[in-house]
Enzyme design. Structure first.
Site, mmCIF file in Angstrom:
data_model
loop_
_atom_site.group_PDB
_atom_site.id
_atom_site.type_symbol
_atom_site.label_atom_id
_atom_site.label_comp_id
_atom_site.label_asym_id
_atom_site.label_seq_id
_atom_site.Cartn_x
_atom_site.Cartn_y
_atom_site.Cartn_z
ATOM 1 N N THR A 1 1.234 6.865 0.439
ATOM 2 C CA THR A 1 0.387 5.693 0.154
ATOM 3 C C THR A 1 0.269 5.431 -1.339
ATOM 4 O OG1 THR A 1 -1.802 4.732 0.617
ATOM 5 C CG2 THR A 1 -1.771 7.034 -0.039
ATOM 6 N N THR B 1 -5.197 6.979 8.494
ATOM 7 C CA THR B 1 -5.134 5.838 7.583
ATOM 8 C C THR B 1 -6.548 5.272 7.479
ATOM 9 O OG1 THR B 1 -4.074 3.702 7.160
ATOM 10 C CG2 THR B 1 -4.526 4.229 9.455
ATOM 11 N N GLY B 2 -6.805 4.549 6.420
ATOM 12 C CA GLY B 2 -8.135 3.963 6.273
ATOM 13 C C GLY B 2 -8.853 4.497 5.051
ATOM 14 N N THR C 1 -0.980 2.418 4.602
ATOM 15 C CA THR C 1 -0.503 3.796 4.448
ATOM 16 C C THR C 1 0.347 4.156 5.648
ATOM 17 O OG1 THR C 1 -2.447 4.517 3.266
ATOM 18 C CG2 THR C 1 -1.295 6.207 4.522
ATOM 19 N N SER D 1 0.810 -1.233 0.000
ATOM 20 C CA SER D 1 0.000 0.000 0.000
ATOM 21 C C SER D 1 0.831 1.266 0.000
ATOM 22 C CB SER D 1 -0.936 0.031 1.203
ATOM 23 O OG SER D 1 -1.912 -0.957 1.061
ATOM 24 N N GLY E 1 -10.101 6.705 2.758
ATOM 25 C CA GLY E 1 -9.798 8.115 2.575
ATOM 26 C C GLY E 1 -11.013 8.979 2.323
ATOM 27 N N ARG F 1 -8.492 8.122 -9.102
ATOM 28 C CA ARG F 1 -8.956 8.358 -7.724
ATOM 29 C C ARG F 1 -7.781 8.829 -6.836
ATOM 30 N NH1 ARG F 1 -7.604 6.446 -2.333
ATOM 31 N NH2 ARG F 1 -9.494 6.479 -1.088
HETATM 32 C C1 SD4 Z 1 -6.499 6.248 0.918
HETATM 33 N N1 SD4 Z 1 -6.108 6.503 3.295
HETATM 34 O O1 SD4 Z 1 -5.980 6.396 -0.176
HETATM 35 C C2 SD4 Z 1 -5.609 5.864 2.095
HETATM 36 C C3 SD4 Z 1 -5.576 4.391 2.159
HETATM 37 C C4 SD4 Z 1 -4.817 3.813 3.251
HETATM 38 O O2 SD4 Z 1 -3.296 2.168 3.726
HETATM 39 O O3 SD4 Z 1 -4.838 4.223 4.386
HETATM 40 N N2 SD4 Z 1 -4.090 2.764 2.888
HETATM 41 O O4 SD4 Z 1 -7.709 6.332 1.110
#
Ligand code: SD4
Length: 333
Positions: free
Chosen positions: A211, A244-245, A193, A91, A247, A221
């Site tokens: 990320t 993180t998570g 991320t 990631s 987005g 995106r």
């Molecule tokens: C996103 N927050 O592109 C990022 C994804 C993520 O580990 O946290 N990946 O939405």
């Protein structure tokens, strides 16, 4: 434990590690675990590094810079570069899982203690977006560069072009194409991320977030990670936060800015992270379907971390110890 194993071993839905603090839309009911208590209720002596997930090599590289008297900005860049160069991490940087058309596209941003910001979005073929983001901040009149223009700029600054799609990630993408269903396995595939916050011995704070974004996203995106206030925010008078998570949810609530502003109003980093997660939960009936995790620090060296679901963790290097802490989480059902 390797980050991915940790994430899998604490898969979404299993219960227990800690008794939680519930926060919905600003209400707090404190009931922390002993592990949370021991780390969250006392300020660390500076310098300090904290990062999302189990990334001991990254925090170590950053701490090394700080220990030798380096700046928080140099530390955060060096720390983030470790994960970008790790081809096994799917990631971030090289080895990142591609979008549904097979392109590895990277997002990153960086902030220094002066409040300057630099970012790249949809960057291809360059392994170290965090360093390109720093160049955007320091060498251009702009703060945010995208796509082929960002790539051209990176090359002009001496960054080599290289293929970022590893064999393993190409194989995973081809397998995905068989059904081509966009159903990210949240908490497992899409949450490596790296967001990192560093404070040097003088108390000056910097942050970075890098990320490859969500696996098999639509081409074009962009998530929260490179966007100031969402994936990262630093105010050197107050503290910093990073995310993180999923987005899209962080963007809609401008999560990292929210956390710093809550700290400005007197919340501890932990309370602020919990309130920001509460904000997302209260606006989404389907919060059980996705993960978001935040980490934060304040000027005193206090830290906080919190997520919607079990499985998130933070790595903290301070006072000579490099430790990974499971995060408390909202969804206890
Ligand atoms: C996103 N927050 O592109 C990022 C994804 C993520 O580990 O946290 N990946 O939405």
């Amino acid at each position: 434990m390797k980050r991915r194993n940790f994430i899998q071993n604490t898969a979404l839905g299993s219960l227990g590690v800690v008794a939680g603090t519930k926060a919905i839309a600003g209400t707090h009911e404190q009931a922390k675990s002993s592990s949370a208590e021991s780390q969250l209720d006392k300020p660390y002596k500076l310098p300090l590094v904290i990062a999302t997930w189990n990334v001991p090599n990254a925090t170590e590289a950053a701490y090394e810079v700080l220990k030798n008297g380096g700046s928080s900005l140099d530390a955060v860049e060096q720390g983030c570069r470790v994960e970008e160069a790790n081809a096994e991490g799917q990631s971030v940087g090289i080895g990142g899982l591609p979008d549904r058309d097979g392109n590895v596209t990277l997002d990153a941003c960086i902030m220094n203690p002066q409040g300057d910001y630099g970012a790249v979005v949809y960057l291809q073929n360059i392994k170290h977006p965090i360093s390109v983001a720093r160049k955007v901040m320091e060498e251009t009149p702009h703060v945010l560069m995208a796509g082929s223009g960002a790539e051209k700029f990176a090359v002009s600054q001496g960054f080599p072009r290289e293929n970022l799609l590893t064999e393993a990630s190409e194989k995973a993408w081809k397998q995905w194409l068989v059904e081509a269903q966009y159903k990210p396995i949240i908490n497992i595939e899409n949450h490596d991320t790296i967001g990192m916050l560093t404070i040097d011995k003088n108390g000056d704070i910097a942050g970075g977030c890098t990320t490859s974004g969500l696996a098999y996203k639509m081409a074009g995106r962009v998530g929260d990670s490179p966007i100031i206030g969402s994936g990262l925010f630093i105010d050197n008078e107050i503290g910093g936060a990073t995310a993180t998570g999923l987005g899209e949810e962080v963007l809609k609530t401008v999560g990292s800015f929210l956390i710093v502003e809550l700290m400005r109003q007197g919340r501890s980093p932990q309370q602020a992270c919990e309130e920001a997660i509460g904000r997302i939960v209260s606006k989404n009936k389907n919060y059980k379907d996705f993960q978001v995790g935040y980490i934060a620090v304040n000027k005193k060296g206090e830290v906080g971390y919190y997520s919607i679901h079990e499985g998130f963790s933070a790595t903290c290097y301070a006072e000579g110890k490099n430790e990974n802490f499971p995060s408390d989480f909202f969804n206890k059902s």
